[in-house]
Scaffold this motif. Structure first.
Motif, short mmCIF file in Angstrom:
data_model
loop_
_atom_site.label_atom_id
_atom_site.label_comp_id
_atom_site.label_asym_id
_atom_site.label_seq_id
_atom_site.Cartn_x
_atom_site.Cartn_y
_atom_site.Cartn_z
N ASP A 15 0.85 -1.20 0.00
CA ASP A 15 0.00 0.00 0.00
C ASP A 15 0.88 1.25 0.00
OD1 ASP A 15 -2.29 -1.50 0.06
OD2 ASP A 15 -2.57 -1.34 2.23
N GLY A 16 0.57 2.18 -0.88
CA GLY A 16 1.35 3.40 -0.97
C GLY A 16 2.37 3.38 -2.09
N SER A 17 2.62 2.20 -2.67
CA SER A 17 3.62 2.12 -3.74
C SER A 17 3.05 2.53 -5.09
CB SER A 17 4.19 0.70 -3.83
OG SER A 17 3.21 -0.22 -4.28
N GLU A 18 1.72 2.71 -5.19
CA GLU A 18 1.12 3.06 -6.47
C GLU A 18 1.61 4.42 -6.98
OE1 GLU A 18 -0.48 2.44 -3.70
OE2 GLU A 18 -2.05 0.93 -3.96
N ASN A 19 1.90 5.33 -6.06
CA ASN A 19 2.29 6.68 -6.45
C ASN A 19 3.79 6.93 -6.35
OD1 ASN A 19 -0.48 7.43 -6.79
ND2 ASN A 19 -0.66 7.62 -4.56
N ALA A 20 4.53 5.89 -6.05
CA ALA A 20 5.99 6.04 -5.88
C ALA A 20 6.70 5.62 -7.17
CB ALA A 20 6.47 5.20 -4.71
N LYS A 21 6.77 6.54 -8.12
CA LYS A 21 7.44 6.22 -9.37
C LYS A 21 8.95 6.15 -9.18
CE LYS A 21 3.93 7.73 -12.64
NZ LYS A 21 3.65 8.53 -13.86
N ILE A 22 9.54 5.09 -9.69
CA ILE A 22 10.96 4.80 -9.49
C ILE A 22 11.66 4.70 -10.83
CG2 ILE A 22 12.57 3.03 -8.69
CD1 ILE A 22 10.54 2.33 -6.51
N SER A 23 12.82 5.30 -10.94
CA SER A 23 13.62 5.20 -12.17
C SER A 23 14.35 3.86 -12.17
CB SER A 23 14.63 6.35 -12.26
OG SER A 23 13.96 7.57 -12.49
N ARG A 24 14.06 3.06 -13.18
CA ARG A 24 14.63 1.72 -13.28
C ARG A 24 15.62 1.64 -14.44
NH1 ARG A 24 12.20 -2.75 -10.58
NH2 ARG A 24 10.49 -2.10 -9.20
N LEU A 25 16.26 0.48 -14.55
CA LEU A 25 17.28 0.29 -15.58
C LEU A 25 17.51 -1.18 -15.82
CD1 LEU A 25 19.52 1.71 -17.33
CD2 LEU A 25 21.05 1.37 -15.37
N HIS A 26 17.38 -1.59 -17.08
CA HIS A 26 17.73 -2.96 -17.46
C HIS A 26 19.25 -3.11 -17.34
CE1 HIS A 26 18.17 -6.66 -19.73
NE2 HIS A 26 16.85 -6.76 -19.84
N ALA A 27 19.72 -4.24 -16.81
CA ALA A 27 21.15 -4.44 -16.58
C ALA A 27 21.96 -4.35 -17.87
CB ALA A 27 21.39 -5.78 -15.90
N HIS A 28 21.36 -4.74 -19.00
CA HIS A 28 22.05 -4.61 -20.29
C HIS A 28 22.41 -3.16 -20.55
CE1 HIS A 28 22.86 -5.17 -24.63
NE2 HIS A 28 22.23 -4.01 -24.75
N ASP A 29 21.48 -2.26 -20.25
CA ASP A 29 21.71 -0.84 -20.51
C ASP A 29 22.67 -0.22 -19.50
OD1 ASP A 29 20.12 -0.69 -22.80
OD2 ASP A 29 18.30 -0.50 -21.60
N ALA A 30 22.70 -0.76 -18.30
CA ALA A 30 23.71 -0.31 -17.33
C ALA A 30 25.10 -0.60 -17.88
CB ALA A 30 23.50 -1.01 -15.99
N ALA A 31 25.29 -1.81 -18.39
CA ALA A 31 26.60 -2.18 -18.94
C ALA A 31 26.96 -1.32 -20.14
CB ALA A 31 26.60 -3.66 -19.32
N SER A 32 25.99 -1.06 -21.02
CA SER A 32 26.30 -0.28 -22.22
C SER A 32 26.69 1.14 -21.86
CB SER A 32 25.12 -0.30 -23.20
OG SER A 32 24.04 0.49 -22.73
N ALA A 33 26.18 1.65 -20.74
CA ALA A 33 26.57 2.99 -20.29
C ALA A 33 28.04 3.01 -19.87
CB ALA A 33 25.68 3.45 -19.13
N PHE A 34 28.48 1.98 -19.14
CA PHE A 34 29.89 1.88 -18.76
C PHE A 34 30.77 1.79 -19.99
CE2 PHE A 34 28.23 1.01 -14.59
CZ PHE A 34 29.25 1.33 -13.71
N VAL A 35 30.34 1.02 -20.98
CA VAL A 35 31.12 0.89 -22.21
C VAL A 35 31.22 2.25 -22.91
CG1 VAL A 35 31.21 -0.17 -24.50
CG2 VAL A 35 30.54 -1.55 -22.52
N ALA A 36 30.10 2.96 -22.99
CA ALA A 36 30.11 4.26 -23.66
C ALA A 36 31.03 5.24 -22.95
CB ALA A 36 28.68 4.81 -23.71
N VAL A 37 30.99 5.27 -21.62
CA VAL A 37 31.86 6.18 -20.88
C VAL A 37 33.32 5.74 -20.99
CG1 VAL A 37 32.43 7.08 -18.58
CG2 VAL A 37 30.04 6.89 -19.28
N GLY A 38 33.56 4.43 -20.94
CA GLY A 38 34.92 3.93 -21.07
C GLY A 38 35.53 4.29 -22.41
N GLU A 39 34.77 4.15 -23.46
CA GLU A 39 35.28 4.48 -24.79
C GLU A 39 35.42 5.98 -24.99
OE1 GLU A 39 33.75 0.57 -27.30
OE2 GLU A 39 32.67 2.46 -27.52
N SER A 40 34.64 6.76 -24.24
CA SER A 40 34.73 8.22 -24.38
C SER A 40 35.94 8.79 -23.65
CB SER A 40 33.46 8.88 -23.83
OG SER A 40 33.47 8.90 -22.40
#
Length: 318
Positions: A196-221
């Motif tokens: 109860d109460g979680s209906e209005n608690a919007k949370i920013s999520r992330l698929h683990a594949h996209d977490a890894a691709s962010a590290f790759v992008a920063v590493g290559e940059s």
């Protein structure tokens, strides 16, 4: 794009396995920290070279990272079942002593860049408003280790001669992530409830594949900076669980009061699921050019369920 030599601590975990495979797929040489034979097999299966080391043994980490251009801290020890104080202490050590060992290893290796994982909810605001990389950090029991890890990383940035990137990731989900699988099993068995109460608690999520691709992008940059890594659409736990149940043809999740949830899950987990946590990856997009493969939880959940079905996991769970 020049070839990098990348050392990854946490190479056998949900994020680490994807880091190894994505860096390797892009032609980089990857060394993954391993603790045992099974760890060696996981690193090799994803295209990396395993190297035995203990994150709490600084000299073994220094030897393992020798010759690396990029050193990445992706290790974690978040307790899953029976989260005792002793298990949480190990998690805290991984995010503090581990950072100290890895930043020293990066310095001795002559690395060009050190990348540190973190979590966006270190800056979640008490009033529930959206936040970004400029928002003040708010310590609580769920963020203490990550905040300390960030502080150690910043100290290394001013001490050593390498670029530093801190990537604060949204709440992970993936077909092989413990909590995602646990929720899926609970839904299929009719045992997963919405707080109860979680209906209005919007949370920013992330698929683990996209977490890894962010590290790759920063590493290559080769860039230094602090970035939030999340998908495009925050979603409440209530909606996330309900839509996953729909995809699984599982019963509609039941309800659980705040008091019941605190008794069963603990205060930390209840606070995480019932307080808004909305941020964006706009800074990462504009500075590094990263884009998620799974732009919202909808595409991500489709991938999760498709993967489970292809593996026969759902048949086992049901």
């Amino acid at each position: 794009m020049s070839q990098l030599s990348v050392f990854i601590a946490g190479a056998t975990g949900v994020l680490g396995r994807r880091l190894v495979s994505q860096f390797a797929e892009r032609g980089h040489t990857v060394v993954g920290l391993s603790r045992d034979e099974r760890g060696d097999e996981i690193v090799e299966a994803n295209g990396g070279e395993p190297h035995r080391a203990d994150l709490f043994d600084e000299q073994s980490v220094v030897r393992a990272a020798e010759g690396s251009d990029v050193v990445i801290h992706a290790a974690t020890a978040v307790p899953t079942e029976n989260p005792t104080p002793e298990k949480w202490d190990v998690h805290h050590r991984v995010w503090t002593e581990g950072v100290e060992a890895l930043t020293k290893a990066a310095a001795e290796a002559g690395a060009d860049q050190y990348l540190q994982q973190s979590i966006v909810w270190v800056a979640r605001q008490p009033d529930g408003e959206s936040f970004d990389e400029e928002s003040r950090v708010i310590p609580d029991p769920s963020t203490e280790a990550a905040i300390e890890a960030e502080e150690i990383t910043r100290e290394a940035d001013s001490t050593y001669d390498f670029d530093v990137g801190i990537l604060r990731c949204g709440y992970f989900y993936a077909p092989d992530a413990y909590h995602t699988r646990s929720v899926g099993e609970g839904l299929l068995q009719g045992e997963q409830s919405i707080i109860d109460g979680s209906e209005n608690a919007k949370i920013s999520r992330l698929h683990a594949h996209d977490a890894a691709s962010a590290f790759v992008a920063v590493g290559e940059s080769g860039r230094s900076g602090l970035w939030h890594v999340v998908d495009d659409e925050p979603v409440s736990p209530a909606t996330f669980f309900t839509e996953l149940a729909d995809r699984l043809d599982a019963p509609t999740p039941g309800r659980m009061s705040d008091e019941e949830a605190r008794q069963e899950l603990g205060d930390v987990q209840v606070e995480l699921f019932t307080r808004p946590m909305e941020t964006s990856a706009e800074k990462l997009r504009s500075e590094v050019g990263w884009e998620p493969t799974y732009a919202t939880y909808r595409e991500g959940l489709d991938h999760v369920v498709e993967t489970w079905r292809s593996e026969g996991y759902l048949l086992e769970a049901s």
